[in-house]
Design a protein around this motif. Structure first.
Motif, PDB file in Angstrom:
ATOM      1  N   SER A  16      48.115  37.160  44.555  1.00 35.84           N
ATOM      2  CA  SER A  16      47.535  37.209  43.205  1.00 35.84           C
ATOM      3  C   SER A  16      46.088  37.663  43.335  1.00 35.84           C
ATOM      4  N   PRO A  17      45.568  38.306  42.310  1.00 37.28           N
ATOM      5  CA  PRO A  17      44.182  38.779  42.403  1.00 37.28           C
ATOM      6  C   PRO A  17      43.203  37.620  42.251  1.00 37.28           C
ATOM      7  N   ASP A  18      41.976  37.913  42.613  1.00 35.14           N
ATOM      8  CA  ASP A  18      40.898  36.947  42.452  1.00 35.14           C
ATOM      9  C   ASP A  18      40.728  36.665  40.946  1.00 35.14           C
ATOM     10  N   PRO A  19      40.554  35.419  40.502  1.00 36.99           N
ATOM     11  CA  PRO A  19      40.457  35.125  39.065  1.00 36.99           C
ATOM     12  C   PRO A  19      39.292  35.842  38.382  1.00 36.99           C
ATOM     13  N   HIS A  20      38.157  35.986  39.083  1.00 39.45           N
ATOM     14  CA  HIS A  20      37.020  36.697  38.491  1.00 39.45           C
ATOM     15  C   HIS A  20      37.345  38.175  38.294  1.00 39.45           C
ATOM     16  N   PHE A  21      38.022  38.760  39.270  1.00 35.79           N
ATOM     17  CA  PHE A  21      38.417  40.164  39.168  1.00 35.79           C
ATOM     18  C   PHE A  21      39.410  40.354  38.010  1.00 35.79           C
ATOM     19  N   ALA A  22      40.361  39.448  37.899  1.00 38.38           N
ATOM     20  CA  ALA A  22      41.369  39.549  36.844  1.00 38.38           C
ATOM     21  C   ALA A  22      40.724  39.432  35.459  1.00 38.38           C
ATOM     22  N   ALA A  23      39.775  38.525  35.322  1.00 40.83           N
ATOM     23  CA  ALA A  23      39.099  38.354  34.036  1.00 40.83           C
ATOM     24  C   ALA A  23      38.275  39.593  33.689  1.00 40.83           C
ATOM     25  N   ARG A  24      37.592  40.152  34.685  1.00 42.03           N
ATOM     26  CA  ARG A  24      36.766  41.343  34.448  1.00 42.03           C
ATOM     27  C   ARG A  24      37.632  42.548  34.060  1.00 42.03           C
ATOM     28  N   VAL A  25      38.754  42.732  34.736  1.00 40.76           N
ATOM     29  CA  VAL A  25      39.646  43.854  34.427  1.00 40.76           C
ATOM     30  C   VAL A  25      40.266  43.676  33.037  1.00 40.76           C
ATOM     31  N   ARG A  26      40.668  42.439  32.727  1.00 39.02           N
ATOM     32  CA  ARG A  26      41.255  42.168  31.414  1.00 39.02           C
ATOM     33  C   ARG A  26      40.251  42.494  30.300  1.00 39.02           C
ATOM     34  N   LEU A  27      38.978  42.057  30.474  1.00 39.31           N
ATOM     35  CA  LEU A  27      37.951  42.346  29.462  1.00 39.31           C
ATOM     36  C   LEU A  27      37.678  43.839  29.338  1.00 39.31           C
ATOM     37  N   SER A  28      37.664  44.541  30.444  1.00 39.66           N
ATOM     38  CA  SER A  28      37.395  45.987  30.366  1.00 39.66           C
ATOM     39  C   SER A  28      38.544  46.725  29.688  1.00 39.66           C
ATOM     40  N   ILE A  29      39.765  46.263  29.904  1.00 39.86           N
ATOM     41  CA  ILE A  29      40.910  46.918  29.248  1.00 39.86           C
ATOM     42  C   ILE A  29      40.897  46.630  27.748  1.00 39.86           C
ATOM     43  N   LEU A  30      40.599  45.383  27.382  1.00 35.85           N
ATOM     44  CA  LEU A  30      40.606  45.023  25.970  1.00 35.85           C
ATOM     45  C   LEU A  30      39.407  45.586  25.212  1.00 35.85           C
TER      46      LEU A  30
END
Length: 155
Positions: A16-30
């Motif tokens: 699974s990805p790092d939680p900080h990385f996942a949150a940052r990618v999710r915000l950039s996509i949204l």
């Protein structure tokens, strides 16, 4: 070999990805603006029943107003007599006629004031007034008839 592929798939499933990385990618996509074409926007608007009803009402109102409103005909523009009568009947012409009448009245008033101011005017000459008053017959013999008529009207 088949067994080894299953082990690798199990390990990949646990990654699974790092939680900080996942949150940052999710915000950039949204946060990226979606590019929707005008056609898609129009189609989504048309699918709403209120929009269809409003559009139909607006079209019906436009057709009704355009059919019932009087339209000037080109033939009336060719008739110069009718146009001249309409122009003469306009309120600006009435105002212009009133102004010209007022100017004439003003000039007559100014002439009368000038004549009154002038002491040499013949109708204000004291000698002329005395001679005219002597020519008048002030005593009228019909005063009795006039009094009777006035009494009959009043009572």
């Amino acid at each position: 070999m088949n067994h080894e592929i299953h082990k690798q798939l199990e390990r990949l499933r646990q990654i699974s990805p790092d939680p900080h990385f996942a949150a940052r990618v999710r915000l950039s996509i949204l946060s990226q603006k979606q590019h929707i074409s005008y056609i898609d926007t129009f189609i989504s608007f048309i699918r709403k029943p209120i929009a269809i009803g409003s559009l139909a009402f607006a079209i019906a109102l436009f057709v009704l107003v355009s059919v019932l409103s009087p339209t000037p005909t080109v033939s009336s523009l060719k008739d110069t007599e009718t146009l001249n009568q309409e122009v003469n009947a306009l309120s600006i012409n009435i105002h212009l006629k009133e102004l010209s009448y007022q100017q004439n009245a003003d000039s007559m008033i100014m002439a009368a004031i000038t004549e009154i101011k002038d002491a040499k005017a013949s109708h204000l000459n004291p000698n002329t007034l005395k001679s005219e008053s002597q020519d008048l017959n002030i005593e009228n013999k019909n005063t009795e008839n006039i009094d009777k008529l006035l009494n009959s009207v009043i009572f």
